[in-house]
Motif scaffolding. Structure first.
Motif, PDB file in Angstrom:
ATOM      1  N   HIS B  18       0.840  -1.192   0.000  1.00 10.15           N
ATOM      2  CA  HIS B  18       0.000   0.000   0.000  1.00 10.15           C
ATOM      3  C   HIS B  18       0.871   1.237   0.000  1.00 10.15           C
ATOM      4  CE1 HIS B  18      -2.199   2.993   2.701  1.00 10.15           C
ATOM      5  NE2 HIS B  18      -2.636   3.175   1.488  1.00 10.15           N
ATOM      6  N   ASN B  25      -6.466   9.910   4.265  1.00  7.82           N
ATOM      7  CA  ASN B  25      -6.400   8.868   5.289  1.00  7.82           C
ATOM      8  C   ASN B  25      -7.633   7.999   5.292  1.00  7.82           C
ATOM      9  OD1 ASN B  25      -4.087   8.864   6.602  1.00  7.82           O
ATOM     10  ND2 ASN B  25      -4.669  10.331   8.141  1.00  7.82           N
ATOM     11  N   GLY B  26      -8.733   8.492   4.772  1.00  9.34           N
ATOM     12  CA  GLY B  26      -9.963   7.708   4.795  1.00  9.34           C
ATOM     13  C   GLY B  26      -9.766   6.384   4.094  1.00  9.34           C
ATOM     14  N   ILE B  29      -7.062   3.968   5.939  1.00  9.89           N
ATOM     15  CA  ILE B  29      -7.480   3.158   7.074  1.00  9.89           C
ATOM     16  C   ILE B  29      -8.427   2.071   6.621  1.00  9.89           C
ATOM     17  CG2 ILE B  29      -7.006   4.885   8.843  1.00  9.89           C
ATOM     18  CD1 ILE B  29      -9.842   5.650   8.910  1.00  9.89           C
ATOM     19  N   GLU B  30      -9.109   2.281   5.488  1.00 12.16           N
ATOM     20  CA  GLU B  30      -9.958   1.216   4.982  1.00 12.16           C
ATOM     21  C   GLU B  30      -9.111   0.096   4.365  1.00 12.16           C
ATOM     22  OE1 GLU B  30     -12.469   1.608   6.534  1.00 12.16           O
ATOM     23  OE2 GLU B  30     -14.147   2.244   5.309  1.00 12.16           O
ATOM     24  N   LEU B  32      -6.169  -0.686   5.471  1.00 15.75           N
ATOM     25  CA  LEU B  32      -5.662  -1.411   6.639  1.00 15.75           C
ATOM     26  C   LEU B  32      -6.759  -2.256   7.274  1.00 15.75           C
ATOM     27  CD1 LEU B  32      -3.317   1.065   8.484  1.00 15.75           C
ATOM     28  CD2 LEU B  32      -2.737  -1.158   7.589  1.00 15.75           C
ATOM     29  N   ALA B  33      -7.996  -1.723   7.250  1.00 19.63           N
ATOM     30  CA  ALA B  33      -9.104  -2.469   7.849  1.00 19.63           C
ATOM     31  C   ALA B  33      -9.314  -3.787   7.124  1.00 19.63           C
ATOM     32  CB  ALA B  33     -10.380  -1.635   7.824  1.00 19.63           C
ATOM     33  N   LEU B  35      -7.130  -5.774   6.304  1.00 19.29           N
ATOM     34  CA  LEU B  35      -6.164  -6.762   6.788  1.00 19.29           C
ATOM     35  C   LEU B  35      -6.506  -7.254   8.181  1.00 19.29           C
ATOM     36  CD1 LEU B  35      -3.096  -4.677   5.748  1.00 19.29           C
ATOM     37  CD2 LEU B  35      -3.845  -6.728   4.602  1.00 19.29           C
ATOM     38  N   THR B  36      -7.457  -6.585   8.822  1.00 16.91           N
ATOM     39  CA  THR B  36      -7.726  -6.887  10.229  1.00 16.91           C
ATOM     40  C   THR B  36      -8.927  -7.836  10.358  1.00 16.91           C
ATOM     41  OG1 THR B  36      -8.949  -4.841  10.311  1.00 16.91           O
ATOM     42  CG2 THR B  36      -6.697  -4.776  11.097  1.00 16.91           C
ATOM     43  N   PRO B  37      -9.149  -8.394  11.552  1.00 16.67           N
ATOM     44  CA  PRO B  37     -10.021  -9.562  11.692  1.00 16.67           C
ATOM     45  C   PRO B  37     -11.392  -9.471  11.026  1.00 16.67           C
ATOM     46  CG  PRO B  37      -8.924  -9.157  13.739  1.00 16.67           C
ATOM     47  CD  PRO B  37      -8.528  -8.038  12.837  1.00 16.67           C
ATOM     48  N   MET B  38     -12.010  -8.308  10.977  1.00 18.41           N
ATOM     49  CA  MET B  38     -13.351  -8.255  10.416  1.00 18.41           C
ATOM     50  C   MET B  38     -13.380  -8.640   8.939  1.00 18.41           C
ATOM     51  SD  MET B  38     -16.497  -7.618  11.089  1.00 18.41           S
ATOM     52  CE  MET B  38     -16.865  -6.465  12.389  1.00 18.41           C
ATOM     53  N   TYR B  39     -12.433  -8.137   8.165  1.00 19.28           N
ATOM     54  CA  TYR B  39     -12.432  -8.429   6.727  1.00 19.28           C
ATOM     55  C   TYR B  39     -11.376  -9.474   6.361  1.00 19.28           C
ATOM     56  CZ  TYR B  39     -15.520  -4.522   6.657  1.00 19.28           C
ATOM     57  OH  TYR B  39     -16.587  -3.712   6.906  1.00 19.28           O
ATOM     58  N   PRO B 122     -14.774   7.520   1.289  1.00 18.60           N
ATOM     59  CA  PRO B 122     -13.713   6.578   0.958  1.00 18.60           C
ATOM     60  C   PRO B 122     -14.277   5.253   0.452  1.00 18.60           C
ATOM     61  CG  PRO B 122     -14.051   6.626   3.315  1.00 18.60           C
ATOM     62  CD  PRO B 122     -14.984   7.635   2.732  1.00 18.60           C
ATOM     63  N   LYS B 124     -15.102   1.457   0.354  1.00 15.36           N
ATOM     64  CA  LYS B 124     -15.352   0.541   1.473  1.00 15.36           C
ATOM     65  C   LYS B 124     -14.442  -0.673   1.373  1.00 15.36           C
ATOM     66  CE  LYS B 124     -19.330  -0.194   3.069  1.00 15.36           C
ATOM     67  NZ  LYS B 124     -20.734  -0.510   3.340  1.00 15.36           N
ATOM     68  N   PRO B 125     -14.145  -1.320   2.503  1.00 14.30           N
ATOM     69  CA  PRO B 125     -13.257  -2.485   2.458  1.00 14.30           C
ATOM     70  C   PRO B 125     -13.748  -3.562   1.492  1.00 14.30           C
ATOM     71  CG  PRO B 125     -13.605  -1.817   4.714  1.00 14.30           C
ATOM     72  CD  PRO B 125     -14.485  -0.958   3.885  1.00 14.30           C
TER      73      PRO B 125
ATOM     74  N   MET C 125      -4.271  -6.511  15.941  1.00 17.35           N
ATOM     75  CA  MET C 125      -5.508  -7.097  15.423  1.00 17.35           C
ATOM     76  C   MET C 125      -6.650  -6.963  16.430  1.00 17.35           C
ATOM     77  SD  MET C 125      -4.924  -8.222  12.422  1.00 17.35           S
ATOM     78  CE  MET C 125      -3.517  -8.520  11.355  1.00 17.35           C
ATOM     79  N   TRP C 128      -8.049  -3.416  16.411  1.00 19.72           N
ATOM     80  CA  TRP C 128      -8.806  -3.125  15.191  1.00 19.72           C
ATOM     81  C   TRP C 128     -10.103  -3.916  15.138  1.00 19.72           C
ATOM     82  CZ3 TRP C 128      -7.544  -0.250  10.523  1.00 19.72           C
ATOM     83  CH2 TRP C 128      -6.528   0.671  10.753  1.00 19.72           C
ATOM     84  N   VAL C 146     -16.332   6.056   7.529  1.00 18.14           N
ATOM     85  CA  VAL C 146     -15.220   6.907   7.927  1.00 18.14           C
ATOM     86  C   VAL C 146     -15.617   8.378   7.953  1.00 18.14           C
ATOM     87  CG1 VAL C 146     -12.895   7.601   7.384  1.00 18.14           C
ATOM     88  CG2 VAL C 146     -13.556   5.254   7.065  1.00 18.14           C
TER      89      VAL C 146
END
Lengths: 123, 144, 358
Positions: B18, B25-26, B29-30, B32-33, B35-39, B122, B124-125, C125, C128, C146
């Motif tokens: 990335h 930033n909008g 952070i999406e 990055l989101a 990569l995190t547990p929700m997605y 922004p 969306k993931p 993790m 987040w 956002v």
């Protein structure tokens, strides 16, 4: 509308800033505005215990402004920013980016004041 | 044999990188989101790396200005072939709300070729993940 | 000893944004750090010349995507004060709810990135994952994850139904429980303390003199929070600024951690005290005069200076963002650090480069 506003002249800037410093004021910002074709307005904003104190300086186009970054180190970024955006040069900056803080050397117009060519970039 | 293996793995497990060009930033952070547990795109084999020389897919957010255009070009050149580029967000597509600003050249495609455009301000993931999957079609074609 | 210059950024795994630092090193020790900005500079303050004061709300929201709600809130408060508009009480409370939700999501985001900076990926993790609850709340109540875009001049655009209010309360309470569950890891784990305690410390005097803002200032023992100015509903909601005294990276982490929990209390107080009524008032005319307004963003004090001339275009919008104030402290505390501590130290001010450069 703006509290504690005081008009001062260009050569009193450094003296006023050191007075503010010894009074224990924190520098918040410098705000530059183009008044008309030949004049700029810089508002120095200080804060002490949530009360703002301001003073206003009118800078004619083409003249240099004394830097207060020797007194307030925090002023260095904003003074460099004004150099970039308005073409007002500051004398005695502790870290002078020479008009390249934001803009590249090949850009030759001063963005925030209309129809003015920038001076050459200092190396 | 080995080439076939690499071509297959590239489509199965793309490594993404990335780079924020000048976005608000909008979109970052999406990204990055994702990569995190929700997605969690890692369950699809997508790995985020920090080195352009390891990356297959470049995710770029934000507008281009003269200074970061050089950095972007440099990163793009360092990535090994074949590579995919995804522009994310309205700013990355065309400059978005900032297109009339003095220090904005426009979208990412002014500097490097873009394969996939992901709109949104922004984005969306879900849209970003969809964009990455769409970019993989480019690698699918190379499979032996 | 020969000096080496090591470039840090603009593309760096620990930074989501392009910040460039030239680190002048002797052996492993940083002797000097010179920032180079301009990778995100767009020049959006000048857009005030071609966008009218209502359209500018959308522009200032995109100064920074993480604290967009607070940017538009600060802008609208300024315009309302210039035009002499008194917004309804309910709108003030609604603004408070969304701004505190933004503070929570921003602090959780930062705590995660901070954990990532010292290599604690599972903690990253966890933070987040908790943050996604807040993002869901934003999306369900305002329509976007956002950039919530709820502020207009004269009030807010969206209302909260009683069902949504009670849902927000249960969700933030659950988030609070989950944050407390990882409290011991974040605040007393051996490796976390080892990496953050005593790193990049600023004394109270230094922080104040260098003009630090927000959690960076409060971590050094200065109890200054712009919410004490009693904007929005803060005149009716009790709160104490969170203060720590060590001034190091650990203290900055603790301040943000406690503020994230404090936001839950503020949201609870705002929802329980919210009066019924209109959510916006019609606004006529154009702004005229000069104004300086300040709000407390997740990263600290944000100042807007605006000048109107009686037309629908503002003459000048000048934005002083918290990270802009926190860069001089960053330059000041870098010398003497080990190279391996640089990512932790840089992240400890919560750098938001798109704010800084606009």
């Amino acid at each position: 509308m703006i509290e504690n506003m005081k008009e001062i002249t260009l050569d009193a800037v450094v003296g006023e800033a050191s007075k503010m410093k010894s009074d224990g004021q924190r520098l918040v910002a410098l705000s530059c505005t183009q008044l008309d074709a030949d004049n700029f307005d810089i508002i120095y904003t200080f804060d002490k215990e949530l009360v703002l104190t301001n003073f206003r300086v009118t800078v004619p186009k083409g003249s240099d402004c004394p830097s207060i970054s020797g007194i307030y180190f925090a002023a260095l970024l904003v003074e460099n920013e004004i150099q970039d955006q308005f073409g007002i040069m500051f004398n005695g900056l502790v870290l002078d980016f020479g008009r390249t803080l934001y803009l590249d050397e090949e850009i030759t117009t001063i963005p925030m004041c209309n129809n003015t060519k920038a001076m050459t970039v200092k190396k | 044999m080995l080439k076939k293996f690499i071509d297959n793995s590239r489509a199965k497990s793309p490594w993404i990188m990335h780079f924020d060009c000048g976005s608000c930033n909008g979109c970052d952070i999406e990204v990055l989101a994702c990569l995190t547990p929700m997605y969690d795109v890692e369950r699809f084999g997508v790995v985020n790396v920090g080195n352009p020389k390891h990356a297959d897919v470049l995710l770029v957010t934000g507008t281009v200005n003269p200074r970061n255009a050089k950095v972007l070009r440099n990163i793009y050149d360092q990535m090994p072939d074949p590579k995919g580029v995804i522009a994310i967000g309205a700013c990355g597509l065309s400059g978005g709300i900032f297109r009339e600003c003095y220090n904005v050249l426009g979208g990412i495609d002014k500097v490097i070729p873009v394969d996939i455009y992901v709109p949104g301000c922004p984005a969306k993931p879900e849209a970003i993940i969809d964009g990455v999957v769409a970019a993989l079609a480019k690698f699918e074609g190379l499979k032996g | 000893m020969a000096r080496t210059i090591i470039p840090f950024g603009p593309q760096h795994p620990v930074l989501p944004e392009p910040l460039h630092l030239k680190l002048v090193c002797e052996d492993e020790i940083v002797k000097e750090a010179i920032p180079a900005l301009g990778y995100v500079h767009r020049g959006l303050e000048k857009l005030a010349e071609i966008r009218d004061f209502n359209q500018m709300i959308q522009v200032v929201e995109r100064v920074c995507g993480i604290c967009s709600m607070l940017h538009s809130q600060c802008y609208c408060q300024g315009i309302e004060e210039m035009m002499g508009v008194e917004i309804p009480e309910r709108a003030k409370y609604l603004r408070t709810v969304w701004s505190e939700l933004h503070r929570m999501h921003s602090h959780l985001l930062w705590l995660g990135l901070f954990a990532d900076a010292f290599g604690f990926e599972s903690l990253f993790m966890q933070f987040w994952r908790i943050r996604e609850r807040i993002m869901d709340l934003n999306e369900a109540t305002a329509g976007s994850r956002v950039i919530v875009s709820v502020n207009v001049v004269g009030g807010v655009r969206q209302d909260l139904t009683p069902e949504q209010c009670s849902w927000i309360l249960t969700e933030v309470a659950q988030a609070g429980k989950e944050i407390k569950a990882i409290q011991s890891t974040m605040l007393s784990d051996y490796t976390v303390c080892k990496r953050t305690k005593g790193v990049a410390a600023l004394t109270k005097e230094q922080a104040y003199e260098l003009g630090a803002a927000g959690p960076t200032l409060r971590a050094s023992g200065v109890a200054q929070d712009m919410r004490q100015l009693k904007y929005a509903a803060f005149d009716k909601i009790d709160f104490e600024p969170v203060v720590e005294y060590d001034g190091d990276c650990y203290a900055r982490g603790v301040v943000r951690f406690r503020e994230a929990l404090q936001s839950i209390d503020i949201i609870r107080a705002a929802i329980s005290g919210m009066p019924q009524g209109d959510i916006s008032v019609p606004v006529k005319g154009n702004p005229e005069g000069e104004i300086i307004t300040r709000v407390e963003q997740p990263r600290g004090e944000c100042m807007y200076y605006m000048k109107g001339n009686g037309t629908k275009f503002l003459e000048r919008v000048r934005i002083r963002t918290p990270t802009f104030a926190n860069v001089p402290p960053l330059i000041a505390f870098m010398p003497g650090l080990e190279l391996a501590d640089v990512p932790v130290a840089v992240l400890s001010i919560d750098p938001c480069i798109s704010c800084t450069e606009r």
